[in-house]
Structure formats: structure tokens, C-alpha cells
Design an enzyme around this catalytic site. Structure first.
Site, mmCIF file in Angstrom:
data_model
loop_
_atom_site.group_PDB
_atom_site.id
_atom_site.type_symbol
_atom_site.label_atom_id
_atom_site.label_comp_id
_atom_site.label_asym_id
_atom_site.label_seq_id
_atom_site.Cartn_x
_atom_site.Cartn_y
_atom_site.Cartn_z
ATOM 1 N N HIS A 110 -29.808 -5.147 28.721
ATOM 2 C CA HIS A 110 -30.814 -4.583 27.821
ATOM 3 C C HIS A 110 -31.051 -5.574 26.684
ATOM 4 C CE1 HIS A 110 -32.896 -0.743 26.900
ATOM 5 N NE2 HIS A 110 -32.948 -1.256 25.673
ATOM 6 N N ASP A 189 -33.212 10.321 23.362
ATOM 7 C CA ASP A 189 -33.539 8.953 22.931
ATOM 8 C C ASP A 189 -34.998 8.645 23.247
ATOM 9 O OD1 ASP A 189 -33.175 6.094 22.191
ATOM 10 O OD2 ASP A 189 -33.589 5.850 24.323
ATOM 11 N N ARG A 196 -39.846 6.961 16.493
ATOM 12 C CA ARG A 196 -39.514 5.862 15.564
ATOM 13 C C ARG A 196 -40.614 4.819 15.570
ATOM 14 N NH1 ARG A 196 -34.539 3.717 18.150
ATOM 15 N NH2 ARG A 196 -34.786 1.964 16.753
ATOM 16 N N SER A 211 -29.560 4.095 20.146
ATOM 17 C CA SER A 211 -30.627 4.223 21.152
ATOM 18 C C SER A 211 -30.237 3.469 22.428
ATOM 19 C CB SER A 211 -31.925 3.654 20.573
ATOM 20 O OG SER A 211 -32.860 3.389 21.573
ATOM 21 N N LYS A 215 -28.647 5.254 26.224
ATOM 22 C CA LYS A 215 -29.291 5.053 27.530
ATOM 23 C C LYS A 215 -28.321 4.425 28.518
ATOM 24 C CE LYS A 215 -32.957 2.729 25.959
ATOM 25 N NZ LYS A 215 -33.634 3.085 24.731
HETATM 26 N N1 URA Z 1 -34.342 -1.108 22.474
HETATM 27 C C1 URA Z 1 -33.984 0.205 22.572
HETATM 28 O O1 URA Z 1 -33.726 0.710 23.650
HETATM 29 N N2 URA Z 1 -33.896 0.910 21.459
HETATM 30 C C2 URA Z 1 -34.159 0.409 20.252
HETATM 31 O O2 URA Z 1 -34.039 1.120 19.290
HETATM 32 C C3 URA Z 1 -34.545 -0.947 20.148
HETATM 33 C C4 URA Z 1 -34.635 -1.691 21.282
#
Ligand code: URA
Length: 463
Positions: A110, A189, A196, A211, A215
Site C-alpha cells: 500500500h 474506513d 476526509r 486508515s 484495510k
Molecule cells: N491511503 C489510505 O488508504 N488512507 C489514507 O488515509 C491515505 C492514503
């Protein structure tokens, strides 16, 4: 006081045993009081955070109440305990994936976000072609940054909404699947992420860490690699904040029993040349075909890939893994894997085979350098905002993206330019926006007479 003490008591079995207490307490709980508490800088309790996440996920708490609370969290900050509680509450706000039937170590990747960041589109087919299984759930664009899901969806027919069974079956069959956050994984999320984005509350270390990790915990990977981007085009503008984010992410990973590694990468100028959905997909395809491999993008792809291979237990030596990745590009295995991925997810592979098929913007304008010199800065945040202004991103949750528009740079920081050289191309569907963007980009690309060094791409590795 360690982070550990807090999160351990928030793992799912405890969540269950606390359910009765929580129900009793939540009878008297009101979202208004929780907002009031956070507004007044009080630390929220685990129960208050769970009450908020449960209520917002079910729709009982409205967007405007959630927006007020998130803004208070953003402005007043979150303790380690609140961050851990928020992560776990979001991770278990929906289903969690069990990837154990894959019988392999699944490594998830990620990025904390960037401009021109098409790394996942390139890196994941490469490592899948080398036998590292990829089960990837990606996000949409956030703020001035792009999102892998938006890029995948710009391939006509590509379905990012698979069921859990389809997702796992595809990973078993072809070794790769890339989907959006559509399964009912960390739905809290998903809502908070979009919220957000529309209330300018993205760049908070605690909100980003919770966040991302919610995930990753929900999506079942045993090992996690996070690309923590640093610089003008990232949410972390300096190395100090990036290290803080990395250490919060790693702590959460430890406590959730997921080995987590963070690579800090440079995002001061856009990654590669293209910014905008179709344009970035085309750049990724050309990279996988081995035709054009921008140096900065190549460095990041190879570094992250080598660590993913290592985490998956498929190769200890980073340099050997990088060579193997380059080889899979040369022998077309990586490109063929991408084709296979697109085909399995319903995408029209004729677009991959011939990138000329992608929809083109109505207008394309070359931008010429007004003087000779060295490229000193190409502020990635400004370029990301400019691409969004052209229509490549969203301002509101429900906005539709224009896949064809964006910017293609023809230069990079540290290069020489002559007066009248083309330094960028603007792709637009609106003449007015084209003209405004053409003026603006000349201010963004800074040219100096002094010598300028290229950006260093790999800034640190934290584990
Ligand atoms: N990527 C994400 O999944 N969440 C964030 O808050 C920022 C980048």
C-alpha cells in the site's frame, strides 16, 4: 507508555466479550457528546470510538456529525491509544478476509499516496509473474493524489467489484487480483476515507495510519509493505513526519501480528512523467512492455518489489530479485501477467495491446520552456492539484473523474532544458481550463541557472 498495552485489549475476542458492556454504555452515549469531548481535546475512550464507528457505518450517525468529529480529531490530534482503537474498530467494522486457503504467504502493498504514483500497476504484475501471489485491494484518489482503483477503472470493462469467492479463486488461478474496497471490508474506513477527502482532513498521521492498517488487517494478508511517500506530492512533507507515520504503522502491524515494513520514497516531483488516469495507465503499460521506463519510477518499483519478494519468502537477496524483475519485463512475462489480470477482470485487452485505443482528451497543448537552464523543482502537489482542476480527480465524494485529462511532463528535476524545449503537455476537455493550466504549469516547473541534483528516490527502510 507503549502502544502494545492498548491494542492487545482491542483484538476481536475481547471485542466480543466487551459487547454487552458496550451495548449498556452505548444506551447513554450520544455522538454530540463525543464530538464535544474531542472538540475540548479530551482523549476518547475505546467505547466512544466504537460507538462512532458502528453508528457511522450503519448510517445512524450522519455525514455532518462524522465530519465534525473527524475535523476535531484532525485539529486536536489523536493519542496512540485512540489511533489503535480507531484502527481496530474500523478493521472489524465489516467482514474480514481469510486468505489461508491460498496456502501461501500473502504480502500486501500500500502507498500512503502520491502524484503520478502508478507503482502498483507495474510492480504487482511483475512480482506475480515471478510466483509471488498478489491479492490486492486498492483505494480511490484522495486529495491531490491519485488512486489505483480510479486508474484500473479507466480500462474499459475492468471490474474492480469482485465477490470474495471470485477474488480468491482468481488469485488461485492466475496468481493476481486487483480490486477496490468493494467487499464489505473495513466499510467504516471506506466512508471516512471519502469523507476526509471532501473536508480537507487527509494529511493526519493518525488518520492515515489507522486508515491504511484497518484495510490491511481486514484484507487478511500476513505481511505488509507500505510505501511511505515523502515530499511535496505526499501527505508527509518531510522525512521526520514520514518516519513518525512509518513507526505508527509498524507498531499497529506488530500488535495485529502482521509483519510490516515501510520503505520511505521520494514524492517531491511526480513519479514518472504522466499524471491523470488514462495517461498513467498508458505509462504503466509502456513500462511493462519495457518500452519507456522512467528512472525514478524504475528505482521505486524495483526496491519495493525486491522487499515484497523477500517478505514472501521467495528471495532473500534484494539485488538478485531486482534482476529477476527486470528479466520478467524483458521476457514479457510481467506484461503478459498484466494482460491476464485485465482479461480475467473483464477489461478490454485491446486497450492494453494498443494504447492508442484509450480515449483522448479533446485538446492537447505542448508547453515550451521560456528559458534555458536546469530543472530545479516540479512541485508534485501543485501538479496533482492542476490535474484535478482539469478533471482528473474529485472535489466532492460523488464527483465523476475525467479519465482522459491530465499532464505529461517531458522533463525531470536535475535535467537541462533549452529555451523553447517542450517541458510538458496538457490534456484537457475544456478550452478555458486548458489555457489556465498552460499558464499555471510554467510557474510550477522552476528553472535555474545553478546545477541541480536528481532526487534521491529511496530515503529509508524501516522495519
Ligand atoms: N491511503 C489510505 O488508504 N488512507 C489514507 O488515509 C491515505 C492514503
Amino acid at each position: 507508555m507503549g502502544f502494545a498495552l492498548f491494542i492487545v485489549s482491542h483484538l476481536p475476542p475481547t471485542l466480543l466479550s466487551n459487547k454487552k458492556n458496550l451495548e449498556k454504555e452505548s444506551i447513554n452515549m450520544r455522538i454530540l457528546d463525543i464530538i464535544e469531548n474531542k472538540k475540548n481535546k479530551k482523549e476518547l475512550s475505546k467505547e466512544e470510538i466504537q460507538f462512532f464507528i458502528k453508528g457511522y457505518t450503519s448510517g445512524e450517525i450522519t455525514d455532518y456529525q462524522a465530519a465534525a468529529l473527524i475535523m476535531a480529531m484532525y485539529l486536536n490530534g489523536m493519542s496512540n491509544k485512540e489511533t489503535a482503537d480507531l484502527t481496530i474498530a474500523m478493521a472489524y467494522s465489516g467482514d474480514t478476509l481469510d486468505l489461508s486457503s491460498l496456502n501461501e504467504i500473502i504480502v500486501d502493498k500500500h502507498s500512503t499516496g502520491g502524484v503520478g504514483d502508478k507503482v502498483s500497476l507495474i510492480l504487482l504484475p511483475i512480482i506475480s509473474s515471478l510466483g509471488v501471489p498478489v491479492a490486492k485491494m486498492s483505494g480511490r484518489g484522495l486529495g491531490f493524489t491519485g488512486g489505483t482503483v480510479d486508474k484500473l477503472q479507466s480500462i474499459p470493462g475492468y471490474n474492480t467489484n469482485l465477490t470474495t469467492e471470485e477474488f480468491i479463486k482468481q488469485v488461485k488461478e492466475i496468481g493476481i487480483s486487483m480490486i477496490s474496497q468493494t467487499l464489505n471490508l473495513a466499510p467504516a474506513d471506506k466512508k471516512i476515507y471519502a469523507l476526509r477527502d471532501s473536508i480537507a482532513c487527509v494529511d493526519s498521521i493518525s488518520l492515515i495510519a489507522s486508515s491504511i492498517m484497518s484495510k490491511k488487517i481486514a484484507s487478511g494478508a500476513q505481511k505488509i509493505l507500505i510505501d511511505v511517500t515523502v515530499g511535496s506530492g505526499a501527505f508527509m512533507k518531510n522525512i521526520k513526519d514520514a518516519k513518525k507515520l512509518a513507526s505508527e504503522i509498524i507498531e499497529i502491524g506488530k500488535l495485529a501480528n502482521r509483519e510490516t515494513l515501510c520503505v520511505l520514497t521520494n514524492m517531491d516531483e511526480p513519479l514518472g512523467y504522466a499524471v491523470g488516469n488514462n495517461l498513467e495507465v498508458i505509462e504503466a503499460i509502456n513500462f511493462l512492455k519495457g518500452e519507456v521506463m522512467p528512472e525514478d519510477l524504475k528505482k521505486v518499483v524495483l526496491e519495493l518489489g525486491a522487499y515484497m519478494i523477500k517478505l514472501a519468502g521467495k528471495g532473500e537477496n534484494l539485488e538478485n530479485s531486482k534482476q529477476a524483475m527486470l528479466e520478467s519485463i524483458n521476457n514479457k512475462k510481467a506484461y503478459n501477467k498484466f494482460l491476464e489480470l485485465v482479461k480475467h477482470q473483464g477489461g478490454d485487452t485491446s486497450y492494453i495491446e494498443n494504447v492508442e485505443n484509450f480515449e483522448k482528451a479533446k485538446f492537447m497543448k505542448p508547453i515550451y520552456s521560456e528559458k534555458s537552464g536546469n530543472i530545479a523543482k516540479i512541485n508534485a502537489e501543485e501538479i496533482g492539484k492542476l490535474a484535478n482542476f482539469l478533471g482528473a480527480g474529485r472535489e466532492k465524494m460523488e464527483d465523476k473523474i475525467d479519465d482522459a485529462v491530465g499532464i505529461v511532463l517531458s522533463t525531470k528535476v536535475g535535467r537541462k532544458v533549452q529555451k523553447d524545449d517542450v517541458i510538458a503537455y496538457i490534456y484537457a476537455n475544456d478550452m478555458n481550463k486548458l489555457e489556465l493550466a498552460s499558464e499555471k504549469i510554467k510557474d510550477i516547473i522552476k528553472i535555474t541557472e545553478d546545477p541541480v541534483r536528481k532526487n534521491k528516490m529511496i530515503l529509508d527502510v524501516i522495519m
